[in-house]
Design a protein around this motif. Structure first.
Motif, PDB file in Angstrom:
ATOM      1  N   UNK A 235       0.858  -1.183   0.000  1.00  0.00           N
ATOM      2  CA  UNK A 235       0.000   0.000   0.000  1.00  0.00           C
ATOM      3  C   UNK A 235       0.896   1.235   0.000  1.00  0.00           C
ATOM      4  N   UNK A 236       0.503   2.255  -0.750  1.00  0.00           N
ATOM      5  CA  UNK A 236       1.297   3.485  -0.794  1.00  0.00           C
ATOM      6  C   UNK A 236       1.281   4.154   0.573  1.00  0.00           C
ATOM      7  N   UNK A 237       2.434   4.603   1.076  1.00  0.00           N
ATOM      8  CA  UNK A 237       2.476   5.202   2.417  1.00  0.00           C
ATOM      9  C   UNK A 237       1.932   6.616   2.474  1.00  0.00           C
ATOM     10  N   UNK A 238       1.759   7.251   1.312  1.00  0.00           N
ATOM     11  CA  UNK A 238       1.206   8.611   1.269  1.00  0.00           C
ATOM     12  C   UNK A 238       0.159   8.669   0.168  1.00  0.00           C
ATOM     13  N   UNK A 239      -0.712   9.651   0.253  1.00  0.00           N
ATOM     14  CA  UNK A 239      -1.774   9.799  -0.722  1.00  0.00           C
ATOM     15  C   UNK A 239      -1.316  10.515  -1.983  1.00  0.00           C
ATOM     16  N   UNK A 240      -2.227  10.566  -2.949  1.00  0.00           N
ATOM     17  CA  UNK A 240      -1.919  11.161  -4.246  1.00  0.00           C
ATOM     18  C   UNK A 240      -1.466  12.602  -4.124  1.00  0.00           C
ATOM     19  N   UNK A 241      -2.049  13.355  -3.185  1.00  0.00           N
ATOM     20  CA  UNK A 241      -1.736  14.772  -3.066  1.00  0.00           C
ATOM     21  C   UNK A 241      -0.269  15.001  -2.743  1.00  0.00           C
ATOM     22  N   UNK A 242       0.332  14.103  -1.950  1.00  0.00           N
ATOM     23  CA  UNK A 242       1.755  14.255  -1.623  1.00  0.00           C
ATOM     24  C   UNK A 242       2.601  14.080  -2.877  1.00  0.00           C
ATOM     25  N   UNK A 243       2.272  13.069  -3.686  1.00  0.00           N
ATOM     26  CA  UNK A 243       3.024  12.871  -4.928  1.00  0.00           C
ATOM     27  C   UNK A 243       2.887  14.088  -5.839  1.00  0.00           C
TER      28      UNK A 243
ATOM     29  N   UNK B  33     -11.114   2.939 -11.082  1.00  0.00           N
ATOM     30  CA  UNK B  33     -11.443   3.612  -9.826  1.00  0.00           C
ATOM     31  C   UNK B  33     -12.591   4.592 -10.035  1.00  0.00           C
ATOM     32  N   UNK B  34     -13.538   4.546  -9.123  1.00  0.00           N
ATOM     33  CA  UNK B  34     -14.543   5.602  -9.016  1.00  0.00           C
ATOM     34  C   UNK B  34     -13.831   6.727  -8.279  1.00  0.00           C
ATOM     35  N   UNK B  35     -13.166   7.585  -9.039  1.00  0.00           N
ATOM     36  CA  UNK B  35     -12.270   8.582  -8.454  1.00  0.00           C
ATOM     37  C   UNK B  35     -13.069   9.613  -7.664  1.00  0.00           C
ATOM     38  N   UNK B  36     -14.048  10.234  -8.289  1.00  0.00           N
ATOM     39  CA  UNK B  36     -14.944  11.166  -7.591  1.00  0.00           C
ATOM     40  C   UNK B  36     -16.312  11.127  -8.265  1.00  0.00           C
ATOM     41  N   UNK B  37     -17.362  11.023  -7.454  1.00  0.00           N
ATOM     42  CA  UNK B  37     -18.731  11.222  -7.935  1.00  0.00           C
ATOM     43  C   UNK B  37     -19.312  12.382  -7.146  1.00  0.00           C
TER      44      UNK B  37
END
Length: 321
Positions: free
Chosen positions: A31-39, A255-259
């Motif tokens: 599992x990625x240790x940080x979320x997308x926003x950090x990348x 992925x259902x990224x945002x609804x």
């Protein structure tokens, strides 16, 4: 001995080191240790005129904590300070290189983060939960949970990852409200309307609700962005009423990224119709499975996803100090 430094920006070499560390941790932990926003923030930078030094990972609202053992990068923490001026807690995500674990790196990172957030690590203060710092644990890995609990942190938020198989799935035809149709996102034209609806739909959400046109255009530059899978529901006049932003991961997982739907349309079935439209799109482009993230305490949303065949896969949690 752990050598820890604070950075308001990382140069290219340090950014590459951090990205390699994060990749090692993800490969080991699954599992990625940080979320997308950090990348995203690691790969961004201020305008040259705003920089003291031309470093890449130097963006407003980001601070970086770098831990080394014998000169080698052993740990990293990103601190989101974007809500500080509004009195909101600082939010941290951190990772320790697999080969450097159980050597005090995580402990020193948390101590430094707490000091920056002005959270006194005393028994009296922790008993009162000052609420100044939030620590993410992605996947609720035992070491991360143990570290949070060692400091007396309290679990304050859970984000579920839910998923289901898509290959060969029978999915209902979306039933749209009268006069509403679905079309794909138009780059360079739909950004203002999309941001307007997103703000109305997620005004309550600590991350999603603050998305700006600049944030949206930044994501349009990512490798996975595909306007064909960014579905907008519009009325007869062309006004955007809702959207389903899908994403396809490198392994083919959809992925259902945002609804999001305008609150004025709630109760019309538009959210379910958009969700189905996106699922059918992901199935038709060959995704064998699909996943999504949802707040654990959002009972209505969890119920909708369960009715659509989703089950909980794993949990991210936020701990408060």
């Amino acid at each position: 001995m752990v050598q820890l430094t604070w950075r308001n920006g990382l140069d290219d070499a340090e950014t590459a080191e951090v990205e390699n560390l994060l990749a090692e941790a993800e490969e080991t932990d699954g599992v990625a240790p940080v979320g997308e926003q950090v990348f995203l923030r690691l790969r961004s930078h201020r305008g040259v005129a705003e920089q003291v030094e031309p470093v890449r990972a130097d963006v407003p609202g980001s601070e970086h904590f770098v831990a080394r053992l014998d000169g080698e990068l052993a740990g990293y923490a990103h601190l989101d300070t974007s809500g500080e001026s509004a009195g909101q807690p600082l939010v941290a995500e951190l990772a320790v290189r697999p080969g450097s674990r159980r050597r005090g790196v995580g402990t020193e990172l948390v101590r430094a983060l707490a000091q920056r957030a002005e959270v006194p690590l005393t028994a009296e203060a922790l008993a009162g939960d000052t609420g100044g710092l939030r620590l993410w644990s992605h996947g609720l890995l035992p070491d991360a949970v143990g570290l949070a609990e060692r400091f007396g942190a309290v679990r304050v938020r859970e984000l579920w990852r839910m998923g289901r198989e898509l290959a060969g799935a029978e999915l209902d035809e979306p039933r749209l409200p009268e006069g509403v149709s679905i079309r794909s996102f138009r780059v360079g034209r739909d950004e203002p309307e999309l941001v307007r609806v997103n703000h109305r739909a997620f005004r309550w959400h600590p991350e999603q609700g603050g998305m700006t046109e600049e944030d949206l255009r930044e994501k349009e530059q990512l490798d996975w962005f595909d306007p064909a899978g960014f579905l907008l529901a519009v009325d007869g006049s062309g006004t955007v009423l809702g959207f389903h932003w899908t994403k396809v991961h490198p392994d083919g997982t959809g992925e259902v990224y945002v609804v999001g739907v305008d609150p004025d349309t709630q109760g019309s079935g538009l959210g379910r119709a958009l969700t189905l439209a996106g699922l059918r799109y992901l199935r038709d482009v060959g995704c064998p499975r699909v996943m999504l993230y949802v707040e654990a305490d959002n009972g209505p949303a969890v119920a909708v996803y369960r009715r659509l065949g989703f089950e909980r896969w794993d949990v991210d949690a936020q701990f408060g100090l």
